[in-house]
Design an enzyme around this catalytic site. Structure first.
Site, PDB file in Angstrom:
ATOM      1  N   CYS A 278      31.229   8.788  32.898  1.00  0.00           N
ATOM      2  CA  CYS A 278      30.487   8.884  33.628  1.00  0.00           C
ATOM      3  C   CYS A 278      29.146   9.044  34.229  1.00  0.00           C
ATOM      4  O   CYS A 278      27.844   8.625  34.278  1.00  0.00           O
ATOM      5  CB  CYS A 278      31.360   9.316  35.324  1.00  0.00           C
ATOM      6  SG  CYS A 278      32.073  11.166  34.818  1.00  0.00           S
TER       7      CYS A 278
ATOM      8  N   HIS B 259      27.497  11.459  41.055  1.00  0.00           N
ATOM      9  CA  HIS B 259      26.591  12.372  40.273  1.00  0.00           C
ATOM     10  C   HIS B 259      25.156  12.136  40.817  1.00  0.00           C
ATOM     11  O   HIS B 259      24.451  10.664  40.240  1.00  0.00           O
ATOM     12  CB  HIS B 259      27.549  11.983  38.650  1.00  0.00           C
ATOM     13  CG  HIS B 259      28.661  12.189  38.235  1.00  0.00           C
ATOM     14  ND1 HIS B 259      29.365  13.204  39.132  1.00  0.00           N
ATOM     15  CD2 HIS B 259      29.182  12.549  37.548  1.00  0.00           C
ATOM     16  CE1 HIS B 259      31.000  13.148  38.477  1.00  0.00           C
ATOM     17  NE2 HIS B 259      30.394  12.721  37.288  1.00  0.00           N
TER      18      HIS B 259
END
Ligand code: NAP
Ligand code: 12T
Length: 349
Positions: free
Chosen positions: A132, A252
């Site tokens: 990710c 994130h």
């Protein structure tokens, strides 16, 4: 979800943080599905979930589960992928794997469609979906590499707990409540559930994501380093990373320092590039305090970039702030996007 014409799709790890997003993304993106098979471990087998008004019973993932499956999206951990992805391929499916099991295999493409879609043609049945943190960084850096060349990256991440699964999200929520109530907490999941020590994540920051390697870097940091070079086809690129877990549920963030090959590039030129880059939304207006934040990115497929500025001392150095929904572009959306591209390129049998 089309019933008449479409593909038999399987989601492995359908009850997980990523798997649930995969199902939602398939529906949201109107992926052509004739049949949807949902697989998990024996723990969740028998559970019924509703997908687009239709009830589907979750089944235990076994080799025979893949009979007739054309596209299999795997997100149930590396061991499950190592065991069952070859079984799915044997039965004629094309696999998009979200785990780190095959990412660095030379014969398996590691794909972010905005960066290296052409690598899909080299597949041998399995396509790996990158980590990710790596995905959102390379989406933002690829247009810069194309225009000005790329020499070096130093990245620090600020990662959400959902990257570590549904149980880590639950741990953050419960811990936060307990601490506010003045109760003691016993951390059990983070930073790594299978490691010896567990630390409080609520009101904290943990500089460990995934297990430590012998070189002092964590596996998450090494994934960012190795996967970036593979995806961008730049084995000589200098990359270093520090990955930190924050008490954020989803999204994130990354502080990215990079050096381009070309001299005399301005921050304005980098902003102009990213304004029109595929999959990128530029949010960069310091005067009006506009910059990306995880809370604003949840549920969106894009990679958000801001705080673009030139290094004070290094002419070829720049800093930027990159944020994305780790469960979408970082996982489910990138996998479904790969599946869409495979269909469009005629690579699905
Ligand atoms: P999670 O919330 O803990 O979910 C795990 C899923 O895997 C559940 O559906 C679970 O089913 C299933 N599962 C566990 N053991 C299994 C087995 N032996 N056979 C079949 N299914 C099994 O984890 P998550 O966050 O969704 O992540 C799942 C995996 O995706 C991770 O292990 C990682 O490899 C990968 N991942 C990749 C990225 C990325 O960067 N692209 C990000 C996050 C995760 P039950 O309900 O039956 O337990
Ligand atoms: N352990 O690369 O903990 O499959 O945030 C991604 C994220 C593994 C992966 C995490 C992890 C992966 C995490």
């Amino acid at each position: 979800m089309s019933q008449q014409k479409g593909f038999h799709v399987a989601v492995v790890g359908a009850t997980g943080a990523v798997g649930q997003q995969m199902i939602q993304t398939l529906v949201k993106e109107n992926f052509p599905i004739s049949k949807l098979t949902l697989l998990s471990s024996a723990r969740s087998a028998g559970k019924v979930v509703e997908v687009n008004g239709q009830e589907i019973t979750i089944q235990e993932a076994k080799p025979e589960s893949f009979e007739g499956v054309q596209i299999a999206l795997f997100s149930a951990g590396g061991n499950v992928s190592k065991e069952l992805a070859p079984e799915a391929v044997k039965r004629g499916a094309i696999v998009v794997d979200n785990t780190s099991a095959f990412r660095m295999d030379a014969d398996k493409p590691l794909v972010v469609p905005e960066v290296n879609e052409a690598d899909l043609h080299q597949h041998n049945g399995i396509i790996a979906n990158p980590n990710c943190s790596t995905i959102q960084m390379v989406v933002a850096l690829e247009p810069i590499r194309q225009q000005f060349g790329l020499k070096k990256i130093i990245v620090s991440t600020y990662q959400a707990v959902s990257g570590a699964g549904a149980s880590a999200v639950e741990e953050l929520m419960q811990q936060t409540k307990s601490i506010i109530a003045g109760e003691t907490v016993e951390p059990k999941i983070l930073p790594v559930s299978s490691d010896k020590n567990h630390y409080q994540i609520a009101f904290n920051a943990i500089p460990q994501i995934d297990k430590f390697q012998d070189n002092g870097y964590t596996f998450e940091e090494m994934k960012m380093i190795n996967e970036t070079k593979k995806i961008m086809h730049l084995p000589e690129l200098q990359v270093s990373a520090t990955c930190v877990r924050l008490p954020v549920a989803v999204g994130h963030s990354e502080s990215v320092y990079f050096e381009v090959e070309k001299e005399g590039v301005s921050a304005q030129e980098i902003k102009a590039l990213l304004k029109d880059a595929p999959g990128v939304i530029l949010q960069d207006d310091p005067e009006n305090q506009v910059y990306p934040m995880p809370a604003n990115c949840v549920g969106k497929n894009d990679v958000f970039v801001g705080r673009i500025r030139k290094d004070i001392d290094e002419d070829r150095g720049f800093h930027m702030w990159v944020v994305s929904d780790n469960l979408l572009k970082g996982a489910a959306w990138n996998s479904v996007q790969i599946a869409e591209r495979l269909v469009e390129l005629g690579l699905v049998k």
